[in-house]
Structures are given as C-alpha cells and as structure tokens.
Scaffold this motif. Structure first.
Motif, PDB file in Angstrom:
ATOM      1  N   VAL A  50       0.998  -1.367  -0.023  1.00 25.61           N
ATOM      2  CA  VAL A  50       0.111  -0.020   0.056  1.00 25.61           C
ATOM      3  C   VAL A  50       0.833   1.303   0.033  1.00 25.61           C
ATOM      4  O   VAL A  50       0.549   2.224  -0.606  1.00 25.61           O
ATOM      5  N   ASP A  51       1.999   1.257   0.755  1.00 27.79           N
ATOM      6  CA  ASP A  51       2.666   2.456   0.685  1.00 27.79           C
ATOM      7  C   ASP A  51       3.492   2.674  -0.608  1.00 27.79           C
ATOM      8  O   ASP A  51       3.555   3.851  -1.070  1.00 27.79           O
ATOM      9  N   SER A  52       3.852   1.676  -1.266  1.00 25.93           N
ATOM     10  CA  SER A  52       4.614   1.586  -2.337  1.00 25.93           C
ATOM     11  C   SER A  52       3.797   2.166  -3.306  1.00 25.93           C
ATOM     12  O   SER A  52       4.068   2.878  -4.413  1.00 25.93           O
ATOM     13  N   VAL A  53       2.518   1.647  -3.452  1.00 27.25           N
ATOM     14  CA  VAL A  53       1.493   2.209  -4.622  1.00 27.25           C
ATOM     15  C   VAL A  53       1.221   3.512  -4.440  1.00 27.25           C
ATOM     16  O   VAL A  53       0.782   4.400  -5.528  1.00 27.25           O
ATOM     17  N   HIS A  54       1.159   3.974  -3.125  1.00 30.55           N
ATOM     18  CA  HIS A  54       0.503   5.249  -2.752  1.00 30.55           C
ATOM     19  C   HIS A  54       1.823   6.208  -3.373  1.00 30.55           C
ATOM     20  O   HIS A  54       1.497   7.124  -3.995  1.00 30.55           O
ATOM     21  N   THR A  55       2.930   5.977  -3.150  1.00 24.06           N
ATOM     22  CA  THR A  55       4.351   6.648  -3.684  1.00 24.06           C
ATOM     23  C   THR A  55       4.299   6.840  -5.068  1.00 24.06           C
ATOM     24  O   THR A  55       4.441   7.826  -5.587  1.00 24.06           O
ATOM     25  N   ALA A  56       3.935   5.679  -5.570  1.00 27.99           N
ATOM     26  CA  ALA A  56       3.834   5.293  -7.174  1.00 27.99           C
ATOM     27  C   ALA A  56       2.731   6.107  -7.782  1.00 27.99           C
ATOM     28  O   ALA A  56       2.927   7.190  -8.774  1.00 27.99           O
ATOM     29  N   VAL A  57       1.632   6.410  -7.333  1.00 27.45           N
ATOM     30  CA  VAL A  57       0.374   6.993  -7.762  1.00 27.45           C
ATOM     31  C   VAL A  57       0.706   8.615  -7.623  1.00 27.45           C
ATOM     32  O   VAL A  57       0.471   9.262  -8.601  1.00 27.45           O
ATOM     33  N   GLY A  58       1.372   8.762  -6.626  1.00 30.42           N
ATOM     34  CA  GLY A  58       1.583  10.411  -6.447  1.00 30.42           C
ATOM     35  C   GLY A  58       2.710  10.771  -7.650  1.00 30.42           C
ATOM     36  O   GLY A  58       2.477  11.869  -7.931  1.00 30.42           O
ATOM     37  N   LEU A  59       3.474   9.989  -7.820  1.00 31.87           N
ATOM     38  CA  LEU A  59       4.593  10.431  -8.840  1.00 31.87           C
ATOM     39  C   LEU A  59       3.997  10.133 -10.268  1.00 31.87           C
ATOM     40  O   LEU A  59       4.346  10.967 -11.173  1.00 31.87           O
ATOM     41  N   LEU A  60       2.931   9.394 -10.523  1.00 27.62           N
ATOM     42  CA  LEU A  60       2.425   9.230 -11.715  1.00 27.62           C
ATOM     43  C   LEU A  60       1.750  10.601 -12.285  1.00 27.62           C
ATOM     44  O   LEU A  60       1.715  10.671 -13.319  1.00 27.62           O
ATOM     45  N   GLY A  61       1.120  11.230 -11.506  1.00 24.12           N
ATOM     46  CA  GLY A  61       0.511  12.615 -11.707  1.00 24.12           C
ATOM     47  C   GLY A  61      -1.082  12.304 -11.857  1.00 24.12           C
ATOM     48  O   GLY A  61      -1.590  11.318 -11.614  1.00 24.12           O
ATOM     49  N   ASP A  62      -1.860  13.505 -12.008  1.00 26.67           N
ATOM     50  CA  ASP A  62      -3.118  13.066 -12.219  1.00 26.67           C
ATOM     51  C   ASP A  62      -3.603  12.346 -13.567  1.00 26.67           C
ATOM     52  O   ASP A  62      -4.715  11.878 -13.446  1.00 26.67           O
ATOM     53  N   ALA A  63      -2.850  12.550 -14.454  1.00 25.91           N
ATOM     54  CA  ALA A  63      -3.359  12.270 -15.842  1.00 25.91           C
ATOM     55  C   ALA A  63      -2.260  11.308 -16.677  1.00 25.91           C
ATOM     56  O   ALA A  63      -1.560  12.047 -17.634  1.00 25.91           O
ATOM     57  N   PRO A  64      -1.552  10.340 -15.914  1.00 27.45           N
ATOM     58  CA  PRO A  64      -0.372   9.711 -16.487  1.00 27.45           C
ATOM     59  C   PRO A  64      -0.524   9.254 -18.139  1.00 27.45           C
ATOM     60  O   PRO A  64       0.426   9.062 -18.860  1.00 27.45           O
ATOM     61  N   ALA A  65      -1.660   8.981 -18.562  1.00 27.15           N
ATOM     62  CA  ALA A  65      -1.625   8.467 -19.899  1.00 27.15           C
ATOM     63  C   ALA A  65      -3.163   8.464 -20.349  1.00 27.15           C
ATOM     64  O   ALA A  65      -4.357   8.584 -19.469  1.00 27.15           O
ATOM     65  N   PRO A  66      -3.356   8.864 -21.661  1.00 27.68           N
ATOM     66  CA  PRO A  66      -4.890   9.129 -22.022  1.00 27.68           C
ATOM     67  C   PRO A  66      -5.584   7.842 -21.771  1.00 27.68           C
ATOM     68  O   PRO A  66      -5.207   6.802 -22.012  1.00 27.68           O
ATOM     69  N   GLY A  67      -6.975   8.220 -21.560  1.00 25.43           N
ATOM     70  CA  GLY A  67      -7.999   7.148 -21.263  1.00 25.43           C
ATOM     71  C   GLY A  67      -7.904   6.449 -20.079  1.00 25.43           C
ATOM     72  O   GLY A  67      -8.744   5.734 -19.685  1.00 25.43           O
ATOM     73  N   HIS A  68      -7.099   7.023 -18.922  1.00 21.53           N
ATOM     74  CA  HIS A  68      -7.021   6.276 -17.650  1.00 21.53           C
ATOM     75  C   HIS A  68      -7.728   7.258 -16.477  1.00 21.53           C
ATOM     76  O   HIS A  68      -7.534   6.732 -15.360  1.00 21.53           O
ATOM     77  N   GLY A  69      -7.910   8.589 -16.970  1.00 17.22           N
ATOM     78  CA  GLY A  69      -8.672   9.366 -15.832  1.00 17.22           C
ATOM     79  C   GLY A  69      -8.044   9.672 -14.732  1.00 17.22           C
ATOM     80  O   GLY A  69      -6.428   9.851 -14.789  1.00 17.22           O
ATOM     81  N   ASP A  70      -8.376  10.346 -13.855  1.00 15.45           N
ATOM     82  CA  ASP A  70      -7.619  10.782 -12.598  1.00 15.45           C
ATOM     83  C   ASP A  70      -7.295   9.648 -11.488  1.00 15.45           C
ATOM     84  O   ASP A  70      -7.847   9.248 -10.709  1.00 15.45           O
TER      85      ASP A  70
END
Length: 811
Positions: free
Chosen positions: A611-631
């Motif tokens: 959970v910690d590692s995914v939380h950090t990863a999502v924070g680094l991905l940004g709000d819209a890392p790739a088209p079609g995947h939303g926030d």
C-alpha cells in the motif's frame, strides 16, 4: 624454492646433473610472489648467463612475453586464459614486480635471451576443470594459476594440507618454527643482494624438497597428484627440447615443489605416454591488470601471500627497508590527520630492532614493524593500524597493460569509452557523484548501467545525498575478475551498447516474474537502451495482462514509475511505459481491497508495504499519466477509503490507509481522531487495536511527530493503553514496542515527556493557551523574524538582505 646446477656444472656429469644430453641446466626453484626468491633468481641468471629462460606458465602465452617489456606495462598483471566457446571458464597467472617469474622474463628480454613458458598448456588445464565441474556439479570459486610454492593452474582447495599442500609449513616445523611465513622471511626474504653464493639457497632448498617428496610419494595418490605428474612430465619434455636447442645452457624458473621431478632422470617414452590423449579446449590468452589486494589471502586468492604491499617494499628497498617502511607509514598517518614526528619514526625503528633481537630474528619482519607501529605511531590503537594494513601492508595498486595487448572487441570498446569519459579503472574504492545535466556525467552513468546489465559490476549505485533525480552516486572499484566478466559478455556483442541491448532482450524472455521484467525495464531506461526497451515493454505488457496476483502487480508498479522519472530526466520517450504503468495501477485498484481480506500478521505487514509503495507510485504518476485512464489519484483515494472502512481488512492496513488520507488532506484531523476513537474503544480486540496503531503511526511514516503535535491522538492512545486488560497486555506489547522503537530518539523523548506530564498539564501545540513553555497560541512573527539572518548566512546569502530575498537563497 629449490635447487640448481652450479653455473659451471655440466649438464650430464657435474654435481646435480640430470644425465640428459645438451647444454648446462640451472633449476631455480622459487616461491611464487617472493621478493627474496626474485632477487635470488636475478643474481643466479646474471651468474649463469643461460641461452634460454624457461618459466612455469602456459605455453600459449609465449607470444605475449614481448609485451612485458612495453613501457605501458605496469605490474601487477596477470596472464588470462579463457575458453573460446565458454569465456567464463578461465584461469589467471598473476605476476607482481617481485614475482620471480616476472623477474626472469624481464631479465631475458633485457639481455636478448629467449623466454618460454613450459607448464602444461592452458587448453588441457581448462578442459580438466570442465570435466571436474561436470563431475562435482559446481564450478571452482578460484580460477588462478601459480600457487604458493608448488602448483600452477591446479584446482585450488583440492590438495590436502599435508606435505604437498603446504611444504613451507613442513619445512618451518622441522626448523622449529610454528609460523611458515615468519620462517620464510628469515631464511629467504631478508637476504640482501650479494649475500653469499647466489646458488646456495636453491641448492639447500632443493635438497629439502627432495626429502619432502620422498616422504610424500609413499602416500595414496589423488587426482591433483596425478595431474602434478602429468605437468612435470610435460615440463621435462620441454626442458629436454630446450637443452638440445641451446648449447649455452638452460635456466628453469618454477615452483620449488617441481624441482626434484625435473632433476630426476625419466624415460622420454614414459613422459610422452603421460601427456598423450589429454582433453583439450580452444583457448585465448592475454594480459590483464591485477591488484596487490588480489595477491593476498585476505583478498580470496588462496595461492597468494598475506602482505603483498610489504613484499613489494622489501623488493624495492634494497637498503634500510625497516626505516623506509616506517617513513611510509608515518606519511600515511599524517595524511589522515594524525600527529607523527620524526622522533616517532626513530623510536619505532629502534623498537622494531629490539623486538627482532629478543625474538631471535636476523632482521625486523612484518610482525616486529607492526608491533612497533602500533605502540609508537598509533598510540596502542588498532584503528589506525587497520588503515596501515589495508593501504600499505596489502595495498591497492592496480596494474596496467599496453593497449596493443590482445583483447576481445568488447574490451577494446570499453577501454576507448573509459578514456573518452575520463573514467579510469582504479583498485581503490572511491565514490563518484554524477550530475545528469552534464553530458560527460550522463555518459558515465550510461556506461556504468550498461556494464551492470552485462554482469560487470565495476560500479554499485548508492544513496545520493541529493534528492533530485538528476543526481547519481556510484561506488567504484575495479577487480581483476571483471576482465573475465567482460570476456564473458563478449558473446552478446562487440560494443558495450550492442552487448547490453542483446543481453537485456534475452533477460526479458527468461525473467521469472513480473517484478523482474519491470526492474529490467527500469534498467534499460537508466542505461538508455531504446532498442531493448521496445521488446522489454512488449513482454511486460503480456506478463501484466496474465498476472492476477495483486501483490506481484503492486510490487512491479514502483519500478515502472521510477523509470518514468528517470526517463524524463534523460529525455527518453516513455509514452509506452506510462501506458503500461497506468494500466497496472488500475488493476491494483480493482484487486487490492479483496486481496487485503483475511490475512495473517506477516501477510498483512507485507500488504501494508505494498500500500505504501503504490501510494508513492500514484503520487509520482500525476493526475493524468496516460490518455484514457482518468484521474488515478482520486481513484486511489477511493481505494484507501474502502480499505479504512472494511472490518475484514487487517488493522495495520486500515490504520495505514487512514494515515495516508490524513497526510494528503483528504481526511480532516477531527475525522481521523473520531476513527481512532472507534478503533480503540473497548469493543475492539487489543491486538487488532495495536495493529491499527502500528499502521497509523508506525513504519517510519513520521507518526512520532504527529503525536507530538496532536494532543487528541496522543491522549486517545494513552487512554487506550492504560485500559488494556492485564491478560491482553503481553500480546499487544511487542507490536507497540516495534512501533515506537522506530522513532527518532528525540521524538521518543518528546512523546515520553508529554505522557509524563499527564492529561491535566499536557497541551497541544495546536491548542490556544496550552501553557507549554516554548509554545504560543499563534505564530509569533517577531520571534520567527529573529532567525532569518542566521538562515541566510547558513544558505550562503547576505545576512542583511531583505526578507523577500530568502526564498531564492541557495536554490
């Protein structure tokens, strides 16, 4: 270490003659890497003036002998033999400046005398090892050549510690010494130039070795013994051929153990029968750099010496070696900031001489000088003495070989790249800071990452002192074995770029799990291998689509996100990587709540880390890392809320979910306190409550500072803990101890002070009028302004500058 014919003795009729026809034969038995033996060999060659010098070593290296005279050749170096079809199967024959074999080769080159190697060819030695590995199922840890006093190219560790295994120990014991190294120093290494008959030590030690071999030959044979007989038969054949060819005489420099076998008469037919039909493999040979450290037993070279730096000094310092050595030690200690005066050196020299006299030694040896250095120069401390041992007694000298030495194409490309990037291999470990905004540093980073992909561990990345992604820190050290790794990697390509690309593609196919493929994708980005990244990403997408284990997906996601960050810094196109990362994150969001249900304590802790590692990863991905995947961030917050509210989810995961929401500002402090109050109510099992606390304020998440600055949370934990029943307290204590022991000492002390004051006197820094010394109801701007000049000074600015300028200071 053993005997010789006298310079004037005949090859057949003189004392010690072999009865063979031909020129005069001088057998110079030595101890490999012995400065005393090296000086004795030089003196004997000057006296004998042979027509050819034969040296124990692989005959495939005869064509490489002229390179020993090249002005760019700097020992220590080693002859490297490796199988052409399997470069990892290899053997070294190390040579230092004080090695008798090196001295003999250099003497021959300086006097225009032919020099040849006469040991069993490496083609047979490596084929033997291949057969051994097939039989035993494992490879040799050490692949070295000449051994200590007897062998050259044997399988290390195969000989027992008996007469053949360590003849020096047997001779030292017979002389009444319990330390073979010390006995050898007294008898041979401390002999100065021109002391007595130059052939006397060879003659005496040949007699000793002959006696030892007579006692040993009655024992049972083994594979190593049989191979010794084959090697000696081959050497006898080479000696016979040389004696027929050179009427001026033949000098043989070999391990002392072999001298009696070369001296005795043997039928030519019998020797030829021994070497007939041996297994062989095709080999290539070259010179490679070696290090003094790898000559030492401490460095893992089992046939080496304990103090190569000391032996090198004995060889170079022909007069007053102790005084010169102590001067070098004093210089090293002064460089490290210790106070060492000339009076200290004089006193240490006197003490070393006195210790040698008391111990009955002809000259102070390493043990006497070490004792003197410890007592006088190091004030009795072993801490600076360890530095002396590492830097001087062992040493970090790395040899050099000329550019025209044979090498695989990959090695040549690596050498050119090292020169272009001004990144010279060094034996001493050093730290290298790289700024990826600079072209040269970026090239260095690419090279080091590509070599790591190829298994050439020249550099090891370490934690950088900077948090920016444009900084990298490496720890570098060049070991001789890396030359073998480069030869092995040559099967992947002729350049570092081509070889790393091919190796990465092959590793992606054979990777066992999704996490390995994602880590490989990250390494491809770091090494800037665009041609390898495309197939790696294709395999990654296929593996991710088939893998249903949420733990595997959560473990793989952080590496992908780190790759995106590094790709941005290096200007790499990471569009495909972002697409895969976003898809991976969505699959984690869907499967994580179900995967967190009904877990035991160990599985729950592992899921908390995910959970910690995914939380950090999502924070680094940004709000819209790739088209079609939303926030992705808002969707992740929804997952955290789901985890925090489900009773089936372990307490440590629920607590961490609440804490992450609180840190992100998605949960109000009052709401967090309400949830904690419910969890710590009497209706909750104490162990589950303790696990929730660990998830909320443990795991290095800064929970200690949270308790220091929020009275309500600390009061809730304090009240719950004091109300835990006695029969349940022993169950929750380990969890709480693990939680609070991870805090910094200052944080633990602060929390303890707040608890000691009690709820009546304790306040919160967020509560007005708390009455705690040092805290006020609001921000005191006058007191805050008072520290601004000091902060400007620390950041390198002007203390008298305006307050508005502080923002730009030091950035």
């Amino acid at each position: 270490m053993a005997g010789t014919d006298r310079a004037g003795s005949g090859g057949s009729g003189g004392p010690g003659g072999t009865g063979e026809p031909g020129g005069r034969l001088s057998l110079l038995g030595v101890r490999h890497h012995g400065p005393g033996s090296a000086r004795a060999v030089r003196a004997a060659l000057e006296a004998a003036r042979p027509g050819v010098v034969l040296v124990e070593g692989p005959p495939e290296a005869d064509a490489l002998i002229p390179l020993a005279a090249d002005e760019d050749m700097r020992p220590p170096v080693a002859l490297l033999a490796h199988a052409v079809d399997e470069p990892g199967r290899s053997a070294f024959w190390p040579l230092a400046e004080f090695s008798p074999e090196w001295v003999a080769v250099r003497w021959a080159l300086e006097h225009g005398v032919p020099a040849r190697f006469i040991d069993l060819p490496a083609a047979h030695t490596l084929a033997w090892r291949a057969a051994d590995e097939e039989t035993t199922g494992q490879a040799d840890e050490e692949r070295t050549g000449p051994g200590d006093g007897r062998e050259g190219g044997d399988v290390p560790g195969a000989a027992s510690l008996d007469v053949r295994g360590d003849p020096l120990a047997v001779l030292a014991s017979a002389a009444g010494h319990d330390d073979p190294e010390r006995w050898w120093e007294d008898v041979i290494e401390h002999r100065g130039p021109g002391e007595g008959d130059v052939f006397a030590p060879f003659t005496a030690l040949e007699e000793a070795m002959t006696a030892l071999r007579e006692t040993e030959e009655g024992g049972e044979g083994d594979a190593v013994h049989d191979r010794d007989l084959v090697r000696e038969a081959y050497m006898r054949l080479q000696v016979r051929a040389a004696r027929r060819e050179f009427a001026e005489g033949v000098a043989v420099v070999c391990g002392a153990w072999h001298v009696p076998a070369l001296r005795r008469r043997a039928a030519v037919a019998a020797d030829r029968a021994l070497v007939k039909g041996l297994p062989r493999t095709k080999v290539d040979m070259t010179w490679v750099p070696w290090t003094l450290r790898r000559l030492s037993r401490a460095g893992g070279y089992g046939a080496g010496i304990e103090s190569p730096g000391w032996y090198g000094h004995l060889f170079a310092a022909v007069d007053r070696p102790v005084e010169r050595w102590l001067t070098r030690v004093a210089g090293l200690l002064r460089e490290e900031g210790r106070t060492v005066s000339p009076a200290h050196v004089i006193e240490a020299a006197r003490l070393a001489g006195t210790l040698a006299a008391i111990r009955g030694r002809p000259l102070p040896g390493l043990s006497e000088t070490t004792d003197a250095v410890r007592a006088v120069l190091c004030d009795g401390s072993d801490v600076p003495l360890a530095l002396v041992h590492d830097r001087l007694v062992v040493g970090d000298v790395l040899g050099e070989v000329p550019a025209r030495a044979p090498a695989v194409p990959l090695q040549r490309d690596l050498t050119l790249t090292q020169r272009r990037l001004r990144l010279k291999p060094e034996a001493a470990e050093r730290e290298l800071e790289l700024d990826l905004r600079k072209e040269t540093d970026t090239g260095r980073s690419r090279l080091l990452h590509r070599l790591r992909l190829l298994g050439v561990g020249w550099g090891e990345p370490t934690a950088s002192r900077s948090t920016g992604t444009f900084r990298e820190t490496w720890r570098l050290r060049w070991e001789p074995e890396l030359s073998v790794r480069v030869a092995e990697a040559g099967v992947w390509g002729t350049t570092v770029l081509a070889a790393a690309t091919a190796r990465a593609e092959a590793d992606a196919v054979t990777a066992r799990g999704l996490a390995e493929v994602t880590a490989l994708a990250e390494r491809c980005l770091l090494a800037e291998l665009p041609d390898a990244l495309t197939p790696v990403m294709r395999i990654l997408a296929d593996r991710a689509a088939l893998d249903t284990d949420v733990g595997h997906l959560a473990e793989a996601l952080p590496a992908l996100v780190r790759s995106l960050r590094y790709g941005d810094v290096r200007g790499t196109d990471t569009g495909a990587l972002a697409e895969v990362a976003a898809g991976l994150a969505e699959r984690v969001f869907v499967g994580l709540p179900a995967a967190c249900a009904a877990l035991d304590a160990d599985a729950a802790e592992e899921m908390r880390r995910h959970v910690d590692s995914v939380h950090t990863a999502v924070g680094l991905l940004g709000d819209a890392p790739a088209p079609g995947h939303g926030d992705l961030r808002s969707r992740w917050r929804t997952v955290l809320r789901t985890l925090s509210a489900r009773d089936a989810v372990p307490g440590v995961v629920r607590g961490r979910a609440v804490r992450l929401l609180l840190d992100d500002g998605e949960l109000a402090p009052d709401e967090a306190a309400r949830i904690m109050g419910l969890v710590l109510s009497p209706g909750t099992a104490p162990t589950d409550a303790a696990a929730w606390i660990e998830g909320f304020v443990g795991g290095g998440s800064g929970g200690g500072m949270l308790l220091l600055h929020d009275e309500r949370l600390l009061a809730l934990i304090d009240a719950w803990l004091t109300g835990v029943p006695a029969d349940a307290f022993t169950d929750v204590l380990p969890l709480l101890r693990r939680t609070f022991s991870a805090y910094e000492p200052g944080v633990r002390r602060g929390v303890g002070e707040l608890v000691r004051r009690g709820p009546e006197a304790r306040g919160s820094v967020t509560t007005a009028g708390s009455g705690i010394p040092g805290f006020a109801a609001g921000l005191d701007t006058a007191r805050a302004d008072a520290v601004l000049p000091v902060i400007r000074l620390l950041l390198g600015g002007d203390p008298a500058a305006d307050d508005d300028d502080l923002v730009g200071v030091g950035t």
